[in-house]
Design a protein around this motif. Structure first.
Motif, PDB file in Angstrom:
ATOM      1  N   ARG A 278      52.013  46.917  38.151  1.00 50.51           N
ATOM      2  CA  ARG A 278      51.059  45.782  38.173  1.00 50.51           C
ATOM      3  C   ARG A 278      51.969  44.769  40.008  1.00 50.51           C
ATOM      4  NH1 ARG A 278      51.148  42.411  32.738  1.00 50.51           N
ATOM      5  NH2 ARG A 278      49.826  40.868  34.177  1.00 50.51           N
ATOM      6  N   LYS A 279      50.858  43.892  39.952  1.00 49.47           N
ATOM      7  CA  LYS A 279      50.936  43.247  41.273  1.00 49.47           C
ATOM      8  C   LYS A 279      51.766  41.777  40.784  1.00 49.47           C
ATOM      9  CE  LYS A 279      47.039  45.244  44.219  1.00 49.47           C
ATOM     10  NZ  LYS A 279      45.851  45.169  44.763  1.00 49.47           N
ATOM     11  N   LEU A 280      52.474  41.652  41.539  1.00 52.03           N
ATOM     12  CA  LEU A 280      53.284  40.089  41.420  1.00 52.03           C
ATOM     13  C   LEU A 280      52.642  38.855  41.161  1.00 52.03           C
ATOM     14  CD1 LEU A 280      56.347  38.679  40.841  1.00 52.03           C
ATOM     15  CD2 LEU A 280      55.932  38.535  43.521  1.00 52.03           C
ATOM     16  N   ARG A 281      51.601  38.860  41.966  1.00 42.53           N
ATOM     17  CA  ARG A 281      50.262  37.989  41.998  1.00 42.53           C
ATOM     18  C   ARG A 281      49.944  37.260  40.676  1.00 42.53           C
ATOM     19  NH1 ARG A 281      45.905  40.832  45.454  1.00 42.53           N
ATOM     20  NH2 ARG A 281      47.659  42.115  46.957  1.00 42.53           N
ATOM     21  N   GLU A 282      49.914  38.840  40.215  1.00 42.81           N
ATOM     22  CA  GLU A 282      48.881  38.683  38.611  1.00 42.81           C
ATOM     23  C   GLU A 282      50.028  37.832  37.475  1.00 42.81           C
ATOM     24  OE1 GLU A 282      48.646  42.513  37.084  1.00 42.81           O
ATOM     25  OE2 GLU A 282      47.171  42.945  38.574  1.00 42.81           O
ATOM     26  N   PHE A 283      51.315  37.744  38.380  1.00 39.26           N
ATOM     27  CA  PHE A 283      52.399  36.689  37.204  1.00 39.26           C
ATOM     28  C   PHE A 283      52.465  35.656  37.726  1.00 39.26           C
ATOM     29  CE2 PHE A 283      52.787  41.389  36.932  1.00 39.26           C
ATOM     30  CZ  PHE A 283      53.158  41.395  35.088  1.00 39.26           C
ATOM     31  N   LEU A 284      51.776  34.635  38.677  1.00 38.65           N
ATOM     32  CA  LEU A 284      51.882  33.757  39.313  1.00 38.65           C
ATOM     33  C   LEU A 284      50.653  32.680  38.957  1.00 38.65           C
ATOM     34  CD1 LEU A 284      52.434  34.626  43.014  1.00 38.65           C
ATOM     35  CD2 LEU A 284      54.486  33.989  41.357  1.00 38.65           C
ATOM     36  N   GLN A 285      51.074  31.741  38.504  1.00 34.13           N
ATOM     37  CA  GLN A 285      49.834  30.474  38.547  1.00 34.13           C
ATOM     38  C   GLN A 285      49.025  30.654  39.413  1.00 34.13           C
ATOM     39  OE1 GLN A 285      51.021  26.957  37.022  1.00 34.13           O
ATOM     40  NE2 GLN A 285      50.329  26.094  38.248  1.00 34.13           N
ATOM     41  N   PRO A 286      47.247  30.273  39.105  1.00 36.46           N
ATOM     42  CA  PRO A 286      46.581  30.784  39.633  1.00 36.46           C
ATOM     43  C   PRO A 286      46.526  30.070  40.557  1.00 36.46           C
ATOM     44  CG  PRO A 286      46.057  30.437  37.503  1.00 36.46           C
ATOM     45  CD  PRO A 286      47.426  30.296  37.491  1.00 36.46           C
ATOM     46  N   ASP A 287      46.594  28.302  41.250  1.00 35.01           N
ATOM     47  CA  ASP A 287      47.004  27.519  41.714  1.00 35.01           C
ATOM     48  C   ASP A 287      47.846  27.961  42.620  1.00 35.01           C
ATOM     49  OD1 ASP A 287      48.823  26.761  40.518  1.00 35.01           O
ATOM     50  OD2 ASP A 287      48.402  24.491  40.449  1.00 35.01           O
ATOM     51  N   CYS A 288      48.959  29.264  42.815  1.00 26.30           N
ATOM     52  CA  CYS A 288      49.961  29.845  43.620  1.00 26.30           C
ATOM     53  C   CYS A 288      50.082  30.638  44.477  1.00 26.30           C
ATOM     54  CB  CYS A 288      51.445  29.241  42.674  1.00 26.30           C
ATOM     55  SG  CYS A 288      52.198  27.934  42.549  1.00 26.30           S
ATOM     56  N   THR A 289      48.275  31.154  44.120  1.00 25.71           N
ATOM     57  CA  THR A 289      48.528  33.079  44.360  1.00 25.71           C
ATOM     58  C   THR A 289      48.303  32.660  45.859  1.00 25.71           C
ATOM     59  OG1 THR A 289      47.717  33.866  41.870  1.00 25.71           O
ATOM     60  CG2 THR A 289      47.165  35.080  43.703  1.00 25.71           C
ATOM     61  N   GLU A 290      47.262  31.772  46.443  1.00 23.07           N
ATOM     62  CA  GLU A 290      46.465  31.637  47.719  1.00 23.07           C
ATOM     63  C   GLU A 290      47.925  31.388  48.896  1.00 23.07           C
ATOM     64  OE1 GLU A 290      43.717  29.454  50.737  1.00 23.07           O
ATOM     65  OE2 GLU A 290      43.597  28.978  48.218  1.00 23.07           O
ATOM     66  N   GLU A 291      48.941  31.003  48.095  1.00 22.06           N
ATOM     67  CA  GLU A 291      49.856  30.196  49.512  1.00 22.06           C
ATOM     68  C   GLU A 291      50.923  31.837  49.291  1.00 22.06           C
ATOM     69  OE1 GLU A 291      53.646  27.707  50.134  1.00 22.06           O
ATOM     70  OE2 GLU A 291      52.451  27.582  48.192  1.00 22.06           O
ATOM     71  N   TYR A 292      51.121  32.628  47.976  1.00 22.37           N
ATOM     72  CA  TYR A 292      52.192  34.038  48.055  1.00 22.37           C
ATOM     73  C   TYR A 292      50.927  34.882  48.540  1.00 22.37           C
ATOM     74  CZ  TYR A 292      53.679  38.005  46.032  1.00 22.37           C
ATOM     75  OH  TYR A 292      54.210  39.324  45.978  1.00 22.37           O
ATOM     76  N   LEU A 293      49.749  34.853  48.751  1.00 20.05           N
ATOM     77  CA  LEU A 293      49.173  35.931  49.599  1.00 20.05           C
ATOM     78  C   LEU A 293      49.079  36.016  50.948  1.00 20.05           C
ATOM     79  CD1 LEU A 293      46.105  36.646  47.485  1.00 20.05           C
ATOM     80  CD2 LEU A 293      48.244  38.131  47.735  1.00 20.05           C
ATOM     81  N   ASP A 294      48.750  34.582  51.206  1.00 23.95           N
ATOM     82  CA  ASP A 294      48.644  33.518  52.895  1.00 23.95           C
ATOM     83  C   ASP A 294      50.304  34.407  53.777  1.00 23.95           C
ATOM     84  OD1 ASP A 294      46.353  33.612  52.294  1.00 23.95           O
ATOM     85  OD2 ASP A 294      46.846  30.709  52.176  1.00 23.95           O
ATOM     86  N   SER A 295      51.021  34.049  52.691  1.00 29.62           N
ATOM     87  CA  SER A 295      52.551  33.877  53.204  1.00 29.62           C
ATOM     88  C   SER A 295      52.650  35.899  53.067  1.00 29.62           C
ATOM     89  CB  SER A 295      53.211  33.597  52.341  1.00 29.62           C
ATOM     90  OG  SER A 295      53.469  32.161  52.075  1.00 29.62           O
ATOM     91  N   ARG A 296      52.254  36.478  52.151  1.00 23.16           N
ATOM     92  CA  ARG A 296      52.369  37.891  52.879  1.00 23.16           C
ATOM     93  C   ARG A 296      51.829  38.526  53.703  1.00 23.16           C
ATOM     94  NH1 ARG A 296      52.678  42.595  49.363  1.00 23.16           N
ATOM     95  NH2 ARG A 296      54.540  42.720  49.765  1.00 23.16           N
ATOM     96  N   LYS A 297      50.546  38.167  54.425  1.00 22.69           N
ATOM     97  CA  LYS A 297      49.829  38.510  55.297  1.00 22.69           C
ATOM     98  C   LYS A 297      50.062  38.444  56.305  1.00 22.69           C
ATOM     99  CE  LYS A 297      44.718  37.886  56.930  1.00 22.69           C
ATOM    100  NZ  LYS A 297      44.188  37.166  56.699  1.00 22.69           N
ATOM    101  N   ARG A 298      50.615  36.795  56.348  1.00 24.02           N
ATOM    102  CA  ARG A 298      51.850  36.110  58.109  1.00 24.02           C
ATOM    103  C   ARG A 298      53.166  37.291  57.947  1.00 24.02           C
ATOM    104  NH1 ARG A 298      50.814  30.987  56.236  1.00 24.02           N
ATOM    105  NH2 ARG A 298      53.008  31.107  55.338  1.00 24.02           N
TER     106      ARG A 298
END
Length: 809
Positions: A278-298
């Protein structure tokens, strides 16, 4: 594989040996054959030549004796040699005497394949040589060659046989000494490769193969040890991975979870099969997902090598968990599917500690109120929330004469006073009001909402009233008061810092006008504050460039009209603005603390003036008085005076230090000891501005001062014909001061003498010494030393007083 190895090494060795034999022994064999054959042929030819030579000598006798019968027999006998084709004997006229041939053709020229040996037949008589004929012998060349070849063939065959034998022996030796250990070594390698078990080579010798096999066996042993260590390290690593008290997990570039540690599962409450893939983002609070994905993208766009973010992880039971996620970029760009180790740390306790630290960082430890940092933060929030209908008011206040409490009763008592003040003021505040302490005895109150102006003034009034009530502390009753400054947002300032600054300016304005009250900020205060800032910068420049100087006003014996000493008055001599009066900068210097540097400058200049007077024979009895500020009365003052006196090789009996009643009041706790130490240096003390305070008599009774200086306000009242009431009241006061001083054996000096009437009135009341513009304004010392002064009875006569005109102070 073994057959291949055998065939391969044997074949290579055989090819090498054959190539070596062909390259080395072949040319040697050919050379041996050719050289031996030629040698044998030459030997045979030489043998035939000898045969011809010998027979020619025999035939010479037969020819000379014309013995034809024996000549033919001898010729036939020679022809029986197997290598001879034919033989011919000619006389000296080339006539054939005998001929014999083994061939059918009797013509010697027709003998093909033959070699002709021709020899002149010489007969010697009495040592005289006579040519009697010619002997021609034809030998068979092929017979000679065949004979030579036959003789060479046997050694050549023996050489070839020996070479082949050497080759066979070498092959056998190679098989035994090289291929066997090599095969065993290869077998050990193959066994290790196939089964994974490390086999040793059963071979020992003292040659290179022995060294190789020994090194191989040592390598196998070392690999066994390393493998054991690696297995142990892997077990240890697995143990650490699963039991380290941080949540470790492996994740790919697509954010899919590949593996998690046991501690990860324990902390989150999930089962392993429920999270793998499963993807880790599925376990994060929804309002934290965008920051997490942006950090991985950078991270994977090579902008950063790693990233750390705080996020909220949702446990299996649905509860949130504050975590710190750390991930490092995978540097192998060719394998985008490779996993990378990431860390997720539980920071719930850290968050709680951070909140606690933030609270402590914004709270005063003594009173529990907000400190400057916390109060400013609340002010910024209030300013951000303010609108047209809501104003903000700040009350900034400190306690009057709080330093006296600390100095006389101790800091513990001072802390108790601060706590009591906090309790009393807190009872006057509403729930939404903000109360803070900035350190020391400085407090601030923030009011917001409607009608804050009226509330601020009313609150300031009630604070003054409540603080007037005596405080019982350690069996003593203390009277506390406060000076309060008030400023408004946005009228007086538009930022938190400026709002505090304006309220602080208003507070100091109230202090300057009598304390124990409140003052609302006015724009004019800001201008004065700006002027104070300019003065502060001016003081810094003056200290840096040495612009401070002492101007000296003479102290006069009024009856003898002679100078007995000089008072050093501080002047700031600006290169552009000229001389600035002390009132322009002394107050600012006292507020900023630079008065200590200025006071030190005054002491050094005064010592220099004393030294100059001492070096002048006519001025050696004159003394110098210097004014000290309250801030200079510190424990190190006596040591500083002693050091400066020693540097200039002076004694203290001609140095008078002037102190004010304010100094006495602010430093009374340690003043007795300081004054005693100063008097031990020989210095005298004068009480300046006497009569303007409230406790002069008590200090005169307690402290050892030598001189009392009557304040100019009393002197100005003497001889004032325009105000007889004031003159009538002043004269008795002056008489009282003089009478009291005489009883206490104190010298009296009147300040501010400007007219003859004042001078006459003072002398009538037995005032013997004075100073003022009547005798001259303050000037540099060299003006007085080099002026028109004349010595008189060890005193220094002044010019005719009529020549001096009074000048305004």
């Amino acid at each position: 594989m073994l057959g291949y190895i055998w065939g391969s090494t044997q074949r290579k060795f055989l090819v090498i040996m054959l190539a070596t034999l062909i390259a080395v022994n072949g040319p040697l064999l050919l050379l041996f054959f050719v050289v031996t054959k030629d040698t044998l042929e030459r030997e045979m030819v030489a043998k035939q030549q000898v045969l011809v030579d010998v027979n020619s000598k025999v035939l010479s006798k037969l020819i000379w004796d014309f013995d034809d019968e024996n000549l033919k027999k001898w010729t036939a006998a020679i022809a029986t040699e197997p290598d001879i084709f034919s033989i011919e004997v000619l006389d000296d006229t080339n006539n054939r005497l005998a001929f014999f041939s083994n061939a059918d053709d009797s013509n010697p020229a027709s003998q093909e394949g033959g070699t002709l040996f021709s020899k002149d037949i010489i007969h010697v008589i009495d040592e005289n040589d006579y040519n009697v004929g010619t002997l021609n012998v034809w030998f068979m060349t092929e017979r000679l060659r065949s004979a030579a070849i036959e003789q060479v063939a046997y050694p050549a065959i023996l050489f070839v046989v020996s070479t082949i034998s050497v080759l066979i022996v070498a092959l056998l030796a190679n098989r035994v000494m090289i291929n066997r250990p090599l095969s065993r070594l290869n077998e050990a390698i193959e066994t290790t490769h196939r089964s994974g078990t490390r086999k040793r080579v059963d071979w020992s010798s003292s040659d290179e193969f022995g060294s190789v096999t020994e090194a191989f066996n040592e390598m196998q042993d070392s690999l066994d040890k390393d493998e054991a260590k690696l297995l142990k390290a892997n077990k240890r690593l697995a143990f650490l991975y699963h039991n380290t008290p941080v949540m470790l997990y492996s994740i790919d570039h697509e954010d899919r979870i590949l593996n998690v540690s046991d501690y990860w599962l324990s902390a989150t409450g999930y089962a392993r099969e429920a999270v793998i893939g499963r993807k880790l983002r599925e376990f994060l609070q929804p309002d934290c997902t965008e920051e997490y994905l942006d950090s991985r993208k950078r991270l994977f766009s090579a902008e950063h090598m790693s990233f750390e973010i705080t996020s909220v992880f949702i446990r299996a039971d649905g509860s949130p968990l504050d975590v710190l996620i750390t991930e490092i970029r995978d540097f192998d760009k060719s394998s985008t599917g490779r996993q990378s180790l990431s860390v997720m740390a539980d920071i719930c306790q850290l968050k709680a500690a951070e909140a606690k630290i933030l609270h402590q960082a914004r709270t005063d430890f003594l009173t529990g109120l907000l400190n400057r940092h916390g109060f400013t933060h609340r002010m910024n929030e209030a300013i951000d929330a303010a609108d047209a209908d809501h104003e903000i008011a700040v009350l900034f206040f400190d306690l009057d004469n709080f330093k006296w409490v600390n100095d006389n009763l101790g800091h513990f008592a001072g802390d108790q006073v601060l706590k009591l003040v906090t309790q009393k003021v807190s009872k006057l505040l509403k729930t939404d009001d903000c109360f803070g302490r900035f350190g020391g005895d400085e407090f601030a109150i923030l009011l917001s909402g409607g009608d804050v102006r009226a509330r601020a003034v009313d609150l300031a009034t009630r604070i003054n009233q409540v603080l007037k009530q005596p405080i019982s502390l350690s069996g003593r009753q203390l009277q506390i008061s406060a000076s309060i400054g008030i400023s408004y947002y946005p009228e007086n300032a538009d930022t938190a810092d400026d709002l505090l600054q304006t309220s602080d300016v208003a507070m100091y304005r109230q202090k300057g006008s009598g304390r124990n009250g409140h003052c609302v900020f006015d724009v004019q205060f800001g201008q004065e504050a700006a002027r104070q800032l300019e003065v502060k910068e001016l003081i810094s420049e003056a200290l840096k460039h040495d612009w401070f100087e002492l101007y000296y006003q003479p102290i006069v014996h009024l009856n003898e009209r002679s100078i007995v000493g000089f008072e050093g008055l501080l002047r700031l001599v600006h290169p552009d603005m000229g001389i600035l009066p002390p009132r322009e900068y002394i107050t600012v210097a006292e507020q900023t603390g630079s008065i200590l540097e200025i006071g030190d400058r005054v002491l050094r200049l005064g010592m220099r003036a004393l030294k100059e007077l001492e070096q002048q024979p006519d001025w050696q009895d004159a003394y110098v008085t210097l004014n000290l500020s309250a801030a200079q009365f510190r424990r190190e003052l006596p040591d500083t005076l002693a050091r400066y006196l020693a540097q200039h090789d002076l004694v203290g009996d001609r140095l008078v230090l002037e102190i004010t009643e304010t100094t006495l009041m602010q430093n009374s706790a340690d003043l007795d000891g300081l004054i005693e130490d100063i008097r031990k240096l020989g210095c005298a003390l004068a009480l300046d501005d006497f009569g303007t305070g409230f406790s002069s008599l008590s200090y005169m009774n307690r402290l050892h001062v030598d001189t009392v200086k009557i304040d100019r306000s009393f002197v100005q009242g003497l001889g004032d014909t325009s105000n007889k009431d004031a003159s009538g009241k002043t004269a008795p006061l002056v008489e009282a001061i003089v009478g009291l001083s005489e009883k206490l054996d104190l010298t009296v000096i009147a300040e501010g003498i400007e007219t003859e009437e004042q001078l006459g009135s003072l002398t009538q009341r037995n005032v013997r010494f004075g100073q003022g513009f009547l005798f001259g304004e303050a000037k540099p010392l060299d003006v007085w030393l080099n002026g028109p002064l004349k010595s008189r009875s060890s005193r220094y006569a002044l010019p005719d007083l009529k020549e001096l005109e009074a000048r305004p102070y």
